[in-house]
Design an enzyme around this catalytic site. Structure first.
Site, short mmCIF file in Angstrom:
data_model
loop_
_atom_site.label_atom_id
_atom_site.label_comp_id
_atom_site.label_asym_id
_atom_site.label_seq_id
_atom_site.Cartn_x
_atom_site.Cartn_y
_atom_site.Cartn_z
N GLU A 80 0.89 -1.18 0.00
CA GLU A 80 0.00 0.00 0.00
C GLU A 80 0.91 1.21 0.00
O GLU A 80 1.38 1.64 1.05
CB GLU A 80 -0.87 0.01 1.26
CG GLU A 80 -1.90 -1.09 1.33
CD GLU A 80 -3.07 -0.88 0.40
OE1 GLU A 80 -3.09 0.14 -0.33
OE2 GLU A 80 -3.95 -1.73 0.40
N CYS A 125 -2.26 9.20 2.30
CA CYS A 125 -1.91 8.60 1.01
C CYS A 125 -2.94 9.03 -0.03
O CYS A 125 -2.64 9.12 -1.22
CB CYS A 125 -1.85 7.10 1.13
SG CYS A 125 -3.30 6.40 1.91
P1 NAD Z 1 8.16 5.22 4.73
O1 NAD Z 1 8.24 4.50 3.44
O2 NAD Z 1 9.27 6.14 5.08
O3 NAD Z 1 8.05 4.16 5.93
C1 NAD Z 1 6.99 3.24 6.01
C2 NAD Z 1 7.39 2.06 6.89
O4 NAD Z 1 8.36 1.27 6.19
C3 NAD Z 1 8.04 2.46 8.22
O5 NAD Z 1 7.56 1.62 9.24
C4 NAD Z 1 9.49 2.19 7.96
O6 NAD Z 1 10.21 1.94 9.15
C5 NAD Z 1 9.38 0.94 7.09
N1 NAD Z 1 10.60 0.57 6.34
C6 NAD Z 1 11.37 1.36 5.58
N2 NAD Z 1 12.42 0.65 5.09
C7 NAD Z 1 12.28 -0.62 5.55
C8 NAD Z 1 13.05 -1.82 5.42
N3 NAD Z 1 14.17 -1.86 4.72
N4 NAD Z 1 12.61 -2.93 6.03
C9 NAD Z 1 11.48 -2.92 6.75
N5 NAD Z 1 10.72 -1.82 6.94
C10 NAD Z 1 11.12 -0.67 6.34
O7 NAD Z 1 6.75 5.99 4.74
P2 NAD Z 1 6.21 7.08 5.77
O8 NAD Z 1 6.94 8.36 5.58
O9 NAD Z 1 6.08 6.51 7.13
O10 NAD Z 1 4.69 7.27 5.25
C11 NAD Z 1 4.34 8.06 4.17
C12 NAD Z 1 4.15 7.24 2.92
O11 NAD Z 1 3.25 6.17 3.14
C13 NAD Z 1 3.54 8.05 1.79
O12 NAD Z 1 4.18 7.73 0.58
C14 NAD Z 1 2.09 7.59 1.77
O13 NAD Z 1 1.44 7.79 0.55
C15 NAD Z 1 2.24 6.15 2.11
N6 NAD Z 1 1.00 5.58 2.62
C16 NAD Z 1 0.28 4.76 1.80
C17 NAD Z 1 -0.93 4.25 2.25
C18 NAD Z 1 -1.77 3.37 1.35
O14 NAD Z 1 -2.64 2.71 1.88
N7 NAD Z 1 -1.53 3.32 0.05
C19 NAD Z 1 -1.40 4.55 3.54
C20 NAD Z 1 -0.63 5.37 4.36
C21 NAD Z 1 0.57 5.89 3.89
#
Ligand code: NAD
Length: 504
Positions: free
Chosen positions: A261, A295
């Site tokens: 997502e 998002c």
């Molecule tokens: P992010 O990608 O920085 O982090 C998201 C999660 O991924 C965090 O828990 C982070 O610790 C984890 N992560 C990152 N690298 C990893 C790895 N190598 N191994 C395991 N886990 C890892 O995102 P963010 O800044 O927290 O959130 C914003 C983003 O999320 C935006 O792009 C938004 O659109 C998206 N988002 C999408 C949805 C959806 O349903 N499509 C919902 C909410 C947020």
């Protein structure tokens, strides 16, 4: 604030590893959770290490063995109790969402309500994990499919929905008979601990303590171990496209499943026949709500050129009336961005947009003082600008004009992401065209409502770089189970399919 935290079982220093209860400090360092509205420290969290991660997963795997044999409707009863436990703490937990990630109170409480709604949904779902039965081409044979639990699954969540997104996954997965190991964002750890505690108490009361595990750890050790872990057949990850591309590749390498997502770049089309008052309200909530950190936030606006000038004027006026400030204060519509990085990204995007030829119509600046506040921003843009195709997680809305609906749909689809979309129109033909196969290419397509604020009953997710995953309602539960096709022969003969003969 201290009272609120203690009502949620939080202290000034909290364990970041939970396996049927808090694990003792591993001495792996701590992080502070800060209120983005003023920089105050809300509490500290002891980071989980890989040894604790092992303990959390081992516990989940063990408890899942018993949980999967517990009849699904009885699992539903446990989830019903979770819904009630969350209900009892809804306002406190909602206030904590506001304190930790800066959402206004209504949105913080709304997020917890979403967790309650999905739990309620799952109570019914527990009696509806239906499989199909098929007509066999062989005499005296019965063919059907059934669904079994997958096992233990990983859930990785983004900062911006620190409670609801986990619940969309965990409640459904639990109904399906799975255990869930949660790695939340390091930007929203306290909401994760508080949510986990509420649900763990219910699990413990029912003899399934540890079915939900929590590990608050760094991506480079705990995260990396998690996505490579063969005991977790499914990794459901919510976050940026960059993260999803990486996590998806690592999990695919071990032939595991992912449910991704990822980011969106959502657009609203306002046609010349639209109810413009309705459209204004939909755009304001979609683009400014959650300070542009959903998002599904509206990031691009396509206005029919006949209404564009006057409509933009009205929108600018509305933007200038938005009250920005402490998200817990009544009347405030926009809180802060999550951190300083987000403010920098906002400023960089505004600069880039003007460098590419865009014009700031209102906003465009950070707000001086404590906290990570910026102005809600409207930029007159061209759809070809590179920045317009990029998701900046901040309240920036690019405003563009179109000549006819085909052009608007073409422009709206011309981005790498495919999450949410909407059109404001009173024309039945325009609405149906937008919803048809030659219309929006997004996972969510709305008419006369904005791009954000989905209900839990539908399948939630998007196409293209948004990752293709579907969570929450409809038949999303199938992602958390394995399908088994079964054929039973109750005759005395052994006919082969396709009339094949294999006789001596
Ligand atoms: P992010 O990608 O920085 O982090 C998201 C999660 O991924 C965090 O828990 C982070 O610790 C984890 N992560 C990152 N690298 C990893 C790895 N190598 N191994 C395991 N886990 C890892 O995102 P963010 O800044 O927290 O959130 C914003 C983003 O999320 C935006 O792009 C938004 O659109 C998206 N988002 C999408 C949805 C959806 O349903 N499509 C919902 C909410 C947020």
């Amino acid at each position: 604030m201290t009272d609120l935290l203690s009502r949620l079982g939080l202290t000034s220093s909290n364990s970041g590893a939970w396996a049927g209860g808090a694990l003792p400090d591993a001495g792996h360092g701590t992080i502070a959770s800060r209120n983005p509205a003023n920089g105050d420290i809300l509490g500290e969290i002891q980071l989980a290490d890989v040894a604790q991660y092992e303990q959390v997963v081992a516990t989940a795997v063990r408890v899942q063995k018993a949980w999967q044999l517990y009849p699904a409707p009885k699992r539903g009863e446990v989830i019903r109790q979770m819904a009630d436990a969350l209900r009892a703490k809804r306002d406190d937990l909602g206030a904590l969402v506001s304190l930790e990630v800066g959402k206004i109170r209504g949105e913080g409480v709304g997020e917890v309500q979403e967790a309650i709604d999905i739990a309620d949904f799952c109570v019914g779902l527990s009696r509806q994990l239906y499989g199909l039965s098929m007509q066999s081409e062989r005499a005296n044979h019965r063919m059907y499919e059934q669904w079994h639990p997958l096992g233990s699954i990983a859930v990785i969540t983004a900062f911006n929905f620190p409670c609801a997104v986990w619940a969309w996954n965990a409640m459904v997965a639990a109904i399906c008979g799975d255990a869930v190991v949660w790695k939340p964002s390091l930007k929203a750890p306290l909401v994760a601990i508080a949510t986990h505690r509420i649900c763990e108490e219910v699990l413990a009361k029912n003899g399934f303590s540890g079915l939900f595990g929590l590990v608050i750890g760094a991506d480079k050790d705990v995260g990396e171990t998690m996505i490579r872990d063969h005991r977790l057949p499914l990794v459901s990850a919510t976050g940026s496209v960059r993260m999803g591309r990486y996590v998806g590749t690592v999990v695919a390498e071990r032939l595991g499943r992912t449910l991704l997502e990822l980011g969106g770049n959502n657009a609203i089309i306002v046609d010349k026949d639209a109810d413009l008052d309705l459209a204004l309200r939909g755009i304001l909530f979609g683009a400014v709500g959650t300070a542009g950190q959903r998002c599904t936030t509206t990031r691009r606006l396509f206005l029919h050129r006949d209404i564009s000038a006057r409509f933009t004027e009205r929108l600018v006026k509305l933007y200038e009336q938005v009250r920005i400030g402490d998200p817990l204060q009544d009347g405030v519509l926009m809180g802060p961005l999550i951190d300083e990085d987000a403010v920098t990204q906002f400023e960089t995007a505004v600069l880039e947009a003007t460098r590419e030829g865009g014009t700031v119509l209102t906003g465009g600046k950070r707000i001086a003082g404590p906290g990570h506040f910026v102005q809600p921003t409207l930029i007159s843009a061209d759809p070809k600008m590179a920045i317009v195709k990029h998701e900046t997680f901040a309240p920036i809305l690019y405003v563009m004009e179109f000549f006819d609906l085909d052009e608007a749909i073409r422009m709206q689809n011309d981005v790498p992401q495919g999450l949410s979309s909407s059109i404001f129109t009173t024309s039945f033909i325009s609405a149906e065209t937008f919803l048809s196969a030659r219309g929006s290419d997004c996972g969510i397509a709305n008419v006369n409502i904005g791009t954000s604020g989905a209900e839990i009953g539908g399948a939630f997710g998007g196409e293209k770089e948004t990752g293709g995953g579907r969570e929450s309602g409809s038949d999303s539960w199938k992602a958390y189970m394995r399908r088994q096709t079964c054929t039973l022969n109750y005759g005395k003969d052994l006919p082969l399919a396709q009339n094949l003969r294999f006789d001596l």
